[in-house]
Design a protein around this motif. Structure first.
Motif, PDB file in Angstrom:
ATOM      1  N   VAL A 103      73.411  59.131  78.046  1.00 14.27           N
ATOM      2  CA  VAL A 103      72.859  58.464  76.842  1.00 14.27           C
ATOM      3  C   VAL A 103      72.845  56.930  77.373  1.00 14.27           C
ATOM      4  O   VAL A 103      73.866  56.511  77.660  1.00 14.27           O
ATOM      5  N   ILE A 104      71.595  56.357  77.555  1.00 17.16           N
ATOM      6  CA  ILE A 104      71.629  54.849  78.283  1.00 17.16           C
ATOM      7  C   ILE A 104      71.265  53.873  77.514  1.00 17.16           C
ATOM      8  O   ILE A 104      70.165  53.899  76.811  1.00 17.16           O
ATOM      9  N   TYR A 105      71.802  52.769  77.321  1.00 13.77           N
ATOM     10  CA  TYR A 105      71.369  51.694  76.690  1.00 13.77           C
ATOM     11  C   TYR A 105      71.691  50.426  77.713  1.00 13.77           C
ATOM     12  O   TYR A 105      72.557  49.999  78.118  1.00 13.77           O
ATOM     13  N   CYS A 106      70.085  50.037  78.131  1.00  9.56           N
ATOM     14  CA  CYS A 106      70.103  48.885  79.101  1.00  9.56           C
ATOM     15  C   CYS A 106      68.814  48.500  79.121  1.00  9.56           C
ATOM     16  O   CYS A 106      67.734  49.092  78.653  1.00  9.56           O
ATOM     17  N   GLY A 107      68.765  47.045  79.612  1.00 11.71           N
ATOM     18  CA  GLY A 107      67.309  46.401  79.663  1.00 11.71           C
ATOM     19  C   GLY A 107      67.424  45.385  79.012  1.00 11.71           C
ATOM     20  O   GLY A 107      66.708  44.318  79.323  1.00 11.71           O
ATOM     21  N   ASP A 108      68.178  45.266  77.876  1.00 12.81           N
ATOM     22  CA  ASP A 108      68.495  43.988  77.226  1.00 12.81           C
ATOM     23  C   ASP A 108      69.106  42.610  78.061  1.00 12.81           C
ATOM     24  O   ASP A 108      68.194  41.705  78.003  1.00 12.81           O
ATOM     25  N   ASN A 109      70.022  43.019  78.788  1.00  7.57           N
ATOM     26  CA  ASN A 109      69.992  41.723  79.783  1.00  7.57           C
ATOM     27  C   ASN A 109      69.300  41.678  80.844  1.00  7.57           C
ATOM     28  O   ASN A 109      68.994  40.490  81.392  1.00  7.57           O
ATOM     29  N   ASP A 110      68.482  42.499  81.193  1.00  8.85           N
ATOM     30  CA  ASP A 110      67.365  42.611  82.283  1.00  8.85           C
ATOM     31  C   ASP A 110      66.293  41.557  81.668  1.00  8.85           C
ATOM     32  O   ASP A 110      65.833  40.713  82.520  1.00  8.85           O
ATOM     33  N   LYS A 148      67.238  46.629  71.860  1.00 12.30           N
ATOM     34  CA  LYS A 148      67.421  46.290  70.391  1.00 12.30           C
ATOM     35  C   LYS A 148      66.655  44.774  70.275  1.00 12.30           C
ATOM     36  O   LYS A 148      66.911  44.223  71.071  1.00 12.30           O
ATOM     37  N   PRO A 149      66.548  44.531  69.135  1.00  9.47           N
ATOM     38  CA  PRO A 149      65.941  43.034  68.922  1.00  9.47           C
ATOM     39  C   PRO A 149      67.182  42.122  68.138  1.00  9.47           C
ATOM     40  O   PRO A 149      67.799  42.590  67.235  1.00  9.47           O
ATOM     41  N   SER A 150      67.500  41.187  68.943  1.00  5.80           N
ATOM     42  CA  SER A 150      68.568  40.310  68.543  1.00  5.80           C
ATOM     43  C   SER A 150      68.286  38.908  68.185  1.00  5.80           C
ATOM     44  O   SER A 150      67.409  38.483  68.743  1.00  5.80           O
ATOM     45  N   PRO A 151      68.680  38.284  67.060  1.00  6.93           N
ATOM     46  CA  PRO A 151      68.358  37.103  66.935  1.00  6.93           C
ATOM     47  C   PRO A 151      68.544  35.883  67.851  1.00  6.93           C
ATOM     48  O   PRO A 151      67.607  35.283  68.044  1.00  6.93           O
ATOM     49  N   SER A 152      69.363  36.146  68.697  1.00 13.61           N
ATOM     50  CA  SER A 152      69.731  35.059  69.599  1.00 13.61           C
ATOM     51  C   SER A 152      68.815  35.312  70.888  1.00 13.61           C
ATOM     52  O   SER A 152      68.489  34.362  71.525  1.00 13.61           O
ATOM     53  N   ARG A 153      67.929  36.556  70.823  1.00 12.86           N
ATOM     54  CA  ARG A 153      66.977  36.621  71.858  1.00 12.86           C
ATOM     55  C   ARG A 153      65.529  37.060  71.311  1.00 12.86           C
ATOM     56  O   ARG A 153      64.797  37.691  72.027  1.00 12.86           O
ATOM     57  N   GLN A 154      65.369  36.340  70.297  1.00 15.30           N
ATOM     58  CA  GLN A 154      63.898  36.716  69.412  1.00 15.30           C
ATOM     59  C   GLN A 154      62.687  36.269  69.965  1.00 15.30           C
ATOM     60  O   GLN A 154      61.760  36.908  70.107  1.00 15.30           O
ATOM     61  N   GLN A 155      62.985  35.235  71.193  1.00 13.09           N
ATOM     62  CA  GLN A 155      62.017  34.955  72.052  1.00 13.09           C
ATOM     63  C   GLN A 155      61.557  35.903  73.064  1.00 13.09           C
ATOM     64  O   GLN A 155      60.317  35.923  73.394  1.00 13.09           O
ATOM     65  N   LEU A 156      62.399  36.759  73.241  1.00 14.86           N
ATOM     66  CA  LEU A 156      62.019  38.076  74.281  1.00 14.86           C
ATOM     67  C   LEU A 156      61.492  39.242  73.556  1.00 14.86           C
ATOM     68  O   LEU A 156      61.239  40.193  74.181  1.00 14.86           O
ATOM     69  N   LEU A 185      64.123  49.967  63.654  1.00 18.23           N
ATOM     70  CA  LEU A 185      65.295  50.258  62.699  1.00 18.23           C
ATOM     71  C   LEU A 185      65.809  48.935  62.315  1.00 18.23           C
ATOM     72  O   LEU A 185      66.507  48.847  61.050  1.00 18.23           O
ATOM     73  N   MET A 186      65.726  47.876  63.119  1.00 24.35           N
ATOM     74  CA  MET A 186      66.712  46.698  63.142  1.00 24.35           C
ATOM     75  C   MET A 186      65.719  45.668  62.639  1.00 24.35           C
ATOM     76  O   MET A 186      66.301  44.419  62.538  1.00 24.35           O
ATOM     77  N   LEU A 187      64.596  45.879  62.166  1.00 24.15           N
ATOM     78  CA  LEU A 187      63.921  44.436  61.967  1.00 24.15           C
ATOM     79  C   LEU A 187      63.664  44.411  60.331  1.00 24.15           C
ATOM     80  O   LEU A 187      63.885  45.442  59.569  1.00 24.15           O
ATOM     81  N   ASP A 188      63.375  43.241  59.862  1.00 19.83           N
ATOM     82  CA  ASP A 188      63.301  43.165  58.199  1.00 19.83           C
ATOM     83  C   ASP A 188      61.982  43.428  57.790  1.00 19.83           C
ATOM     84  O   ASP A 188      60.870  43.639  58.678  1.00 19.83           O
ATOM     85  N   GLU A 189      61.569  42.960  56.715  1.00 21.48           N
ATOM     86  CA  GLU A 189      59.996  43.136  56.343  1.00 21.48           C
ATOM     87  C   GLU A 189      59.159  42.107  56.854  1.00 21.48           C
ATOM     88  O   GLU A 189      57.883  42.588  56.856  1.00 21.48           O
ATOM     89  N   LYS A 190      59.813  41.328  57.440  1.00 20.41           N
ATOM     90  CA  LYS A 190      58.847  40.223  58.177  1.00 20.41           C
ATOM     91  C   LYS A 190      58.693  40.530  59.684  1.00 20.41           C
ATOM     92  O   LYS A 190      57.844  39.813  60.437  1.00 20.41           O
ATOM     93  N   GLY A 191      59.518  41.517  60.278  1.00 20.97           N
ATOM     94  CA  GLY A 191      59.286  41.948  61.477  1.00 20.97           C
ATOM     95  C   GLY A 191      60.242  41.409  62.674  1.00 20.97           C
ATOM     96  O   GLY A 191      60.380  41.175  63.637  1.00 20.97           O
ATOM     97  N   LEU A 192      61.322  40.699  61.782  1.00 20.85           N
ATOM     98  CA  LEU A 192      62.253  39.764  62.637  1.00 20.85           C
ATOM     99  C   LEU A 192      63.545  40.506  62.570  1.00 20.85           C
ATOM    100  O   LEU A 192      63.793  41.407  61.906  1.00 20.85           O
ATOM    101  N   PRO A 193      64.509  40.262  63.362  1.00 26.02           N
ATOM    102  CA  PRO A 193      65.913  40.949  63.566  1.00 26.02           C
ATOM    103  C   PRO A 193      66.611  41.003  62.353  1.00 26.02           C
ATOM    104  O   PRO A 193      66.841  39.698  61.950  1.00 26.02           O
ATOM    105  N   ARG A 194      67.311  41.902  61.786  1.00 28.63           N
ATOM    106  CA  ARG A 194      68.162  41.422  60.570  1.00 28.63           C
ATOM    107  C   ARG A 194      69.522  41.043  61.016  1.00 28.63           C
ATOM    108  O   ARG A 194      70.167  41.387  61.740  1.00 28.63           O
ATOM    109  N   MET A 202      75.157  36.678  67.190  1.00 25.14           N
ATOM    110  CA  MET A 202      73.723  37.032  66.965  1.00 25.14           C
ATOM    111  C   MET A 202      73.031  37.883  68.165  1.00 25.14           C
ATOM    112  O   MET A 202      71.976  37.889  68.400  1.00 25.14           O
ATOM    113  N   LEU A 203      74.056  38.279  68.930  1.00 26.63           N
ATOM    114  CA  LEU A 203      73.719  39.068  70.100  1.00 26.63           C
ATOM    115  C   LEU A 203      74.264  40.671  70.022  1.00 26.63           C
ATOM    116  O   LEU A 203      73.733  41.402  70.197  1.00 26.63           O
ATOM    117  N   HIS A 204      75.707  40.728  69.668  1.00 31.32           N
ATOM    118  CA  HIS A 204      76.055  42.108  69.646  1.00 31.32           C
ATOM    119  C   HIS A 204      76.299  42.770  67.870  1.00 31.32           C
ATOM    120  O   HIS A 204      76.396  41.543  67.075  1.00 31.32           O
TER     121      HIS A 204
END
Length: 223
Positions: A103-110, A148-156, A185-194, A202-204
């Motif tokens: 199970v791989i989680y990577c790409g966020d920091n890339d 995952k979508p993070s508030p601190s990296r919303q621009q990405l 699954l981690m977005l609110d009704e406006k399509g922004l990170p919860r 706001m990253l982890h």
């Protein structure tokens, strides 16, 4: 006197540049990998387990084993690793375990590593990792958790979403492979990170965020 001073300076210079005297320079996260290897030597993990490997979203997931009761899991999340980092250490923290599922989680920091990183950059890195694993472990299940979508990296987020889509399309055509979408699954009704799913940085993620991941991942784990 001048000659003696010259000789003294020369001796100091030789010792300064002597590789035996210099501290070894290691690649990123080398110390963490050595700690894993030491742990393995003292307490060898079981073969044919489910291996979680990737960046800090796994590294700080201290309850991972408890969150998937009935499954034998190994957690090898390290640092703020990128996909190339996972490839660099595959011989140390993937292949020795002979896992039945990875199970791989990577790409966020890339995505956050450089302004010149593109969708294709992330996608191509993942395909290289996939090919590397598949060559050594042809029958292992390879599972990728979406970036995952993070508030601190919303621009990405546009970059991450597009990379997720390309990786999902690739995995849909591969045997013994699947894609887990936690992004939407981690977005609110406006399509922004919860924001309620995250720690103050706001990253982890906090526990609420991990509960979403647990529900999304569990159906994809193999016995």
């Amino acid at each position: 006197m001048r000659f003696s001073l010259f000789i003294l300076c020369l001796i100091q210079f030789v010792f300064a540049v002597n590789p035996a005297q210099a501290q070894a320079v290691h690649p990123p996260f080398w110390n963490e990998i050595q700690q894993f290897k030491q742990q393995d030597s003292l307490n060898p993990p079981p073969a044919h387990a489910i291996l979680f490997v990737g960046s800090s979203s796994f590294r700080i997931w201290k309850t991972l084993s408890d969150d998937f009761p009935g499954y034998t899991v190994i957690n090898r999340g390290f640092g703020g690793s990128t996909i190339p980092d996972v490839m660099r250490y595959a011989d140390e923290i993937i292949f020795p375990y002979h896992p039945k599922q990875i199970v791989i989680y990577c790409g966020d920091n890339d995505a956050a590593s450089s302004s010149i990183i593109t969708v294709d950059s992330i996608y191509n890195r993942f395909v290289q990792l996939y090919d590397l694993i598949r060559k050594k472990l042809p029958d292992a299940e390879i599972t990728f958790i979406s970036i995952k979508p993070s508030p601190s990296r919303q621009q990405l987020m546009p970059l991450m979403d597009a990379a997720n889509w390309k990786i999902q399309q690739f995995l849909s055509k591969q045997p013994h492979a699947n894609f887990i979408d936690v992004y939407h699954l981690m977005l609110d009704e406006k399509g922004l990170p919860r924001k309620d799913l995250f720690l103050p940085d706001m990253l982890h993620m906090n526990r609420k965020g991990y509960l979403i991941w647990i529900q999304a991942i569990q159906p994809h784990l193999i016995q």
